[in-house]
Enzyme design. Sequence first.
Site, short mmCIF file in Angstrom:
data_model
loop_
_atom_site.label_atom_id
_atom_site.label_comp_id
_atom_site.label_asym_id
_atom_site.label_seq_id
_atom_site.Cartn_x
_atom_site.Cartn_y
_atom_site.Cartn_z
N TYR A 1 0.98 -1.28 -0.33
CA TYR A 1 -0.17 0.13 0.31
C TYR A 1 0.77 0.94 0.22
CZ TYR A 1 -3.05 3.71 2.12
OH TYR A 1 -3.73 5.14 1.75
N SER B 1 -3.55 12.47 8.06
CA SER B 1 -4.48 12.22 7.58
C SER B 1 -6.17 12.59 8.27
CB SER B 1 -3.83 11.12 6.38
OG SER B 1 -5.57 10.71 6.30
N GLN C 1 -5.07 16.92 7.69
CA GLN C 1 -5.35 16.81 6.50
C GLN C 1 -7.09 16.63 5.81
OE1 GLN C 1 -5.65 13.54 4.50
NE2 GLN C 1 -6.01 14.42 3.34
N TYR D 1 -9.32 15.69 4.33
CA TYR D 1 -10.53 15.15 2.35
C TYR D 1 -12.17 15.33 2.84
CZ TYR D 1 -7.14 11.35 1.07
OH TYR D 1 -5.62 11.42 0.44
N THR E 1 -6.09 18.54 1.03
CA THR E 1 -6.29 17.82 -0.86
C THR E 1 -6.91 18.09 -1.38
OG1 THR E 1 -5.04 16.35 0.99
CG2 THR E 1 -5.32 15.58 -1.29
N ARG F 1 -4.96 1.52 -8.15
CA ARG F 1 -3.63 0.68 -7.53
C ARG F 1 -3.62 -0.69 -7.75
NH1 ARG F 1 -3.44 5.34 -4.11
NH2 ARG F 1 -4.97 3.55 -2.35
N LYS G 1 -3.14 21.01 -1.18
CA LYS G 1 -2.41 20.34 -0.92
C LYS G 1 -2.76 19.10 -2.51
CE LYS G 1 0.02 15.89 0.57
NZ LYS G 1 -1.10 14.57 -0.03
N HIS H 1 0.40 13.58 -5.35
CA HIS H 1 -0.14 12.21 -4.37
C HIS H 1 0.70 11.22 -4.49
CE1 HIS H 1 -3.95 12.20 -1.72
NE2 HIS H 1 -2.90 11.18 -1.83
N ARG I 1 0.30 8.93 -7.01
CA ARG I 1 -0.96 7.60 -5.90
C ARG I 1 -2.28 8.05 -7.54
NH1 ARG I 1 0.85 4.62 -1.61
NH2 ARG I 1 -1.06 4.60 -1.08
C1 LIG Z 1 0.75 4.95 1.59
C2 LIG Z 1 0.37 6.89 1.61
C3 LIG Z 1 -0.56 6.94 2.13
C4 LIG Z 1 -0.75 7.94 2.24
N1 LIG Z 1 -2.39 8.38 1.73
C5 LIG Z 1 -2.84 10.49 2.26
C6 LIG Z 1 -3.81 10.53 2.36
O1 LIG Z 1 -4.17 10.07 3.75
N2 LIG Z 1 -4.04 12.28 2.46
C7 LIG Z 1 -2.92 12.97 1.81
O2 LIG Z 1 -3.45 13.79 1.44
N3 LIG Z 1 -1.98 12.38 0.92
C8 LIG Z 1 -1.86 11.39 0.95
N4 LIG Z 1 -1.01 10.87 -0.02
C9 LIG Z 1 0.32 11.30 -0.31
C10 LIG Z 1 1.31 12.07 0.56
O3 LIG Z 1 0.63 12.84 1.33
C11 LIG Z 1 2.57 12.39 -0.31
O4 LIG Z 1 2.17 13.33 -1.33
C12 LIG Z 1 3.47 11.64 -0.97
O5 LIG Z 1 3.76 10.48 -0.46
C13 LIG Z 1 4.82 12.35 -1.17
O6 LIG Z 1 5.63 11.44 -1.79
P1 LIG Z 1 6.67 10.09 -0.84
O7 LIG Z 1 6.27 9.20 -0.82
O8 LIG Z 1 7.65 9.95 -2.53
O9 LIG Z 1 7.38 11.00 -0.13
C14 LIG Z 1 -0.82 8.87 0.58
C15 LIG Z 1 0.58 8.34 0.40
C16 LIG Z 1 1.33 7.56 1.04
C17 LIG Z 1 2.62 6.98 0.30
#
Ligand SMILES: Cc1cc2nc3c(=O)[nH]c(=O)nc-3n(C[C@H](O)[C@H](O)[C@H](O)COP(=O)(O)O)c2cc1C
Length: 378
Positions: free
Chosen positions: A25, A107, A128, A130, A156, A165, A252, A276, A279
């Site tokens: 994940y 989050s 953060q 949503y 966000t 994914r 964001k 993100h 993702r």
């Molecule tokens: C496992 C995972 C869960 C994430 N969940 C959220 C989330 O709940 N809310 C959000 O705004 N971004 C979420 N993100 C995005 C992160 O805030 C961030 O933008 C991203 O991880 C940055 O890239 P990096 O993992 O390469 O540092 C998530 C990222 C990952 C890897």
Amino acid sequence: MSDILTIADLKDLARRKVPKMFFDYADSGAWTESTYRANEEDFGKIKFRQRVLVDMSNRSLESTMIGQKVAMPVALAPTGLTGMQHADGEMLAAQAAEAFGVPFTLSTMSICSIEDVASATSKPFWFQLYVLRDKDFVLNLIDRAKAAKCSALVLTLDLQILGQRHKDIRNGLSAPPKMTLANIIDLAIKPRWCLGIAGTPRRTFRNIVGHAKGVGDVSSLSSWTTEQFDPQLSWKDVAWIKERWGGKLILKGILDKEDALMAAQTGADAIIVSNHGGRQLDGAASSISVLEEIADAVGDKIEVHMDGGIRSGQDVLKALCLGAKGTYIGRPFLYGLGAMGKAGVTKALEIIRKEMDITLALCGKRLVTDMGKDQLRR
Ligand SMILES: Cc1cc2nc3c(=O)[nH]c(=O)nc-3n(C[C@H](O)[C@H](O)[C@H](O)COP(=O)(O)O)c2cc1C
């Protein structure tokens, strides 16, 4: 611990300690994962200027993000299900960030709730948000973040529908994991993780369960997101959220300079240039490749932060040189957490700090706040 020298070392260890479903994940991007890969790879194309015979004494990595003092301009990004990388993960990561002097962002889709994290920390953290269809619940979340004295709201903008994914679908991602044969076999070789989770009451989305009306099964993240997230979110919503929140606001998920200019007009305090973590829109540009263009476009109208692909202190400095005032790490701290709990998050931050400090010196600078385009070869 002494042979852990890089974020990649923490990742290797996390792979061995965390159930496959949750490791995957974290370590995944949308569809072909091309944007996820580009986020990391594009940092490698940027080169520093090495300088010699300059005074390197008394170096400092201290800076500010949205006016708040930070030990280094690296915050922990909001990540969902962090309490499934390690029991009580959000509380532990928040404690590590607090002790280190960098912001922690909780989050909406966390396992530990706003109140859980508030009870485990003594300084304000960031929350953060949503935006969900159920506006009463959104207002309630904002009020809970205020009551917990969160010092910034990170809204966000890039996940009103969920990018696909493949790994999550194949693994049947859920929190807590369903007891399928494959999961039972996997959990059997991760006894520490199992013990930790067995010993905590925090095993599902505690910001949501018991707070949102009519919420059925949140264990399936993707179906819940499809049902609950508001696909009609617009710039007008930013205004009422800003008003209700009344504090520092960070937007964001900006990846385009036109959106960045719109964001600047909202009166928010900062934007995060972000895809993100690769993702959401596979095929979108890497964050670092669009950072300079966006920072130049907004000038001093709004503070610019970035995330995506940072795996070293050098990556942080490159982002600062290209116009970011602050950065965020997602996976690097998740790998630390999965590998070694709170000590692993601290380790991730220490690795990044050391890499930043040495690089700063070898670029001929003493203050991180002095790093700019001049320190890059172009
Ligand atoms: C496992 C995972 C869960 C994430 N969940 C959220 C989330 O709940 N809310 C959000 O705004 N971004 C979420 N993100 C995005 C992160 O805030 C961030 O933008 C991203 O991880 C940055 O890239 P990096 O993992 O390469 O540092 C998530 C990222 C990952 C890897």
